[in-house]
Structures are given as structure tokens and as C-alpha cells.
Scaffold this active site. Structure first.
Site, PDB file in Angstrom:
ATOM      1  N   CYS A 170       0.872  -1.180   0.000  1.00  0.00           N
ATOM      2  CA  CYS A 170       0.000   0.000   0.000  1.00  0.00           C
ATOM      3  C   CYS A 170       0.906   1.225   0.000  1.00  0.00           C
ATOM      4  O   CYS A 170       2.017   1.165  -0.516  1.00  0.00           O
ATOM      5  CB  CYS A 170      -0.978  -0.029   1.175  1.00  0.00           C
ATOM      6  SG  CYS A 170      -0.244   0.202   2.810  1.00  0.00           S
TER       7      CYS A 170
ATOM      8  N   ASP B  56     -11.986 -21.696 -13.045  1.00  0.00           N
ATOM      9  CA  ASP B  56     -12.661 -22.929 -12.631  1.00  0.00           C
ATOM     10  C   ASP B  56     -11.757 -24.141 -12.812  1.00  0.00           C
ATOM     11  O   ASP B  56     -12.210 -25.274 -12.917  1.00  0.00           O
ATOM     12  CB  ASP B  56     -13.951 -23.125 -13.439  1.00  0.00           C
ATOM     13  CG  ASP B  56     -13.703 -23.199 -14.938  1.00  0.00           C
ATOM     14  OD1 ASP B  56     -12.525 -23.110 -15.339  1.00  0.00           O
ATOM     15  OD2 ASP B  56     -14.672 -23.341 -15.695  1.00  0.00           O
TER      16      ASP B  56
ATOM     17  N   ARG C 171      -3.546  -0.554   5.344  1.00  0.00           N
ATOM     18  CA  ARG C 171      -4.124  -1.566   4.466  1.00  0.00           C
ATOM     19  C   ARG C 171      -3.246  -2.785   4.285  1.00  0.00           C
ATOM     20  O   ARG C 171      -3.709  -3.930   4.448  1.00  0.00           O
ATOM     21  CB  ARG C 171      -4.452  -0.939   3.098  1.00  0.00           C
ATOM     22  CG  ARG C 171      -5.554   0.089   3.144  1.00  0.00           C
ATOM     23  CD  ARG C 171      -5.650   0.868   1.830  1.00  0.00           C
ATOM     24  NE  ARG C 171      -4.510   1.768   1.658  1.00  0.00           N
ATOM     25  CZ  ARG C 171      -4.313   2.544   0.597  1.00  0.00           C
ATOM     26  NH1 ARG C 171      -5.179   2.480  -0.416  1.00  0.00           N
ATOM     27  NH2 ARG C 171      -3.277   3.352   0.539  1.00  0.00           N
TER      28      ARG C 171
END
Length: 202
Positions: A16, A124, A22
Site C-alpha cells: 500500500c 474454474d 491496508r
């Protein structure tokens, strides 16, 4: 079960700006969520407040989640650190650009966190690796292969807002987005690395 080499060259680097909000939040949460990952999980900043501890509101949020907040000191992202990381996850697309300028060869394994989560969601074809096979390069390769299947997203949908010096609401917004993205990434890592689902549960 420890999988793969624990050296930084096989690790994950979060980036960050100041390395106090963050990226340390993402670093310490991922360490908590994947305690048996067997890879280094670290963070740095493009404009780091070098030597600083985790920002108080971030520290409080991590403590509430049960994450370890000890032993942290902000550091600057440097070319060597990028070169030694198998996966670089930045809080914004602009941070990704900064990483690429530091070490252009890392562009293919550097992603904005939101973009990487979307690629993980789109793929997938996750396949488990053997215990002797490093899993992180496989995660990066699978996500990169999904690039052509993901519709372009607006930067506002991807970037994690900088909460430094901001309100409690701004901190919550940043951390909620990181949590949402980590959930997807942890699921992908667990599928490839064969980590116990209990260790990956948010």
C-alpha cells in the site's frame, strides 16, 4: 502440514502507501487465515512510514479478529523485495504501477488485490498440487490464465480506499473490502495447496 519453501522468494507481498493500514491488515489477516501456508507473507509501502507500528485503528481491528499484531515495523517497498516475491498484491492499481516501475519483470505476478480476487473467482480450473510441489506459482498461473475471461472493472470497484487519518467508517470500508477479497483468494489457495478448510475459514 507445511507446503513448499518458506523463503521470501516463494512468498506473498502486500503493498500500500504508508505500510501502516491496508497492507499490514491484509498481511496479518492472511497469516491468521492460512497459518499452515508455508510461505512468507509480508508487506511494504510505496511511501512507507518506515519503522512505524501498525496504525491504531488498524491494530484494533486486527486484535478484534484475533490476528497477531506483534513485531511489526513499516518498511519501504524496494526492487529486491519485489524480485523475491512470487506474488505481489497491491491495494490499488496505482500501487501495481509503482511496483512495476521498481521491477518491471514482476508485472506478470503483480495484481491489484481486487483484480486478483476477481481472477480467482473466475477461474474454474484449480488443481491441487503434490506436497512436494510449490503451490504459489500454480495459484499465480491459474489466476493469470483467467485474465481473458474477466470483464474490465472500474477502478472504484477494485481499489481499497486509504483509511489513514480517516473516520471509523472509512476504516471499516477499507477492511470490509480487504476481507471480501481475501475470502475469495483464501478459497483458491486452499484448493490448490490442499490446506484444511478450517484454517481457511473467515
Amino acid at each position: 502440514m507445511m507446503l513448499g519453501d518458506t523463503s521470501p522468494s516463494n512468498g506473498i507481498l502486500f503493498v500500500c502507501t504508508g505500510n501502516v493500514c491496508r497492507s499490514p491488515y491484509a498481511e496479518r489477516r492472511l497469516r491468521q487465515l492460512l497459518p499452515d501456508a508455508g510461505v512468507a507473507i509480508v508487506s511494504a509501502g510505496t511511501g512507507a512510514l518506515v519503522g512505524s507500528d501498525i496504525e491504531p485503528a488498524t491494530r484494533e481491528a486486527l486484535t478484534r479478529s484475533g490476528a497477531d499484531v506483534t513485531g511489526f515495523a513499516a518498511r519501504a517497498v524496494i526492487p529486491q523485495l519485489v524480485a523475491e516475491s512470487a506474488l505481489v498484491l497491491t491495494m490499488t492499481r496505482a500501487h501495481r504501477g509503482a511496483v512495476a516501475r521498481l521491477h518491471p519483470a514482476a508485472l506478470r505476478r503483480a495484481f491489484a488485490l481486487g483484480d486478483f480476487a476477481e481472477l480467482c473467482r473466475a477461474s474454474d480450473s484449480w488443481r491441487p498440487v503434490s506436497a512436494a510441489e510449490p503451490w504459489l506459482p500454480q495459484v499465480v498461473a491459474e489466476a493469470a490464465a483467467a485474465r481473458g475471461t474477466v470483464a474490465p472493472r472500474d477502478v472504484l470497484e477494485v481499489d481499497v480506499v486509504d483509511p489513514y487519518g480517516g473516520s471509523e467508517r472509512l476504516h471499516s470500508e477499507a477492511f470490509d473490502r480487504i476481507e471480501e477479497q481475501l475470502q475469495v483468494i483464501v478459497a483458491a489457495i486452499s484448493a490448490v495447496a490442499g490446506l484444511p478448510q478450517a484454517a481457511a475459514r473467515l
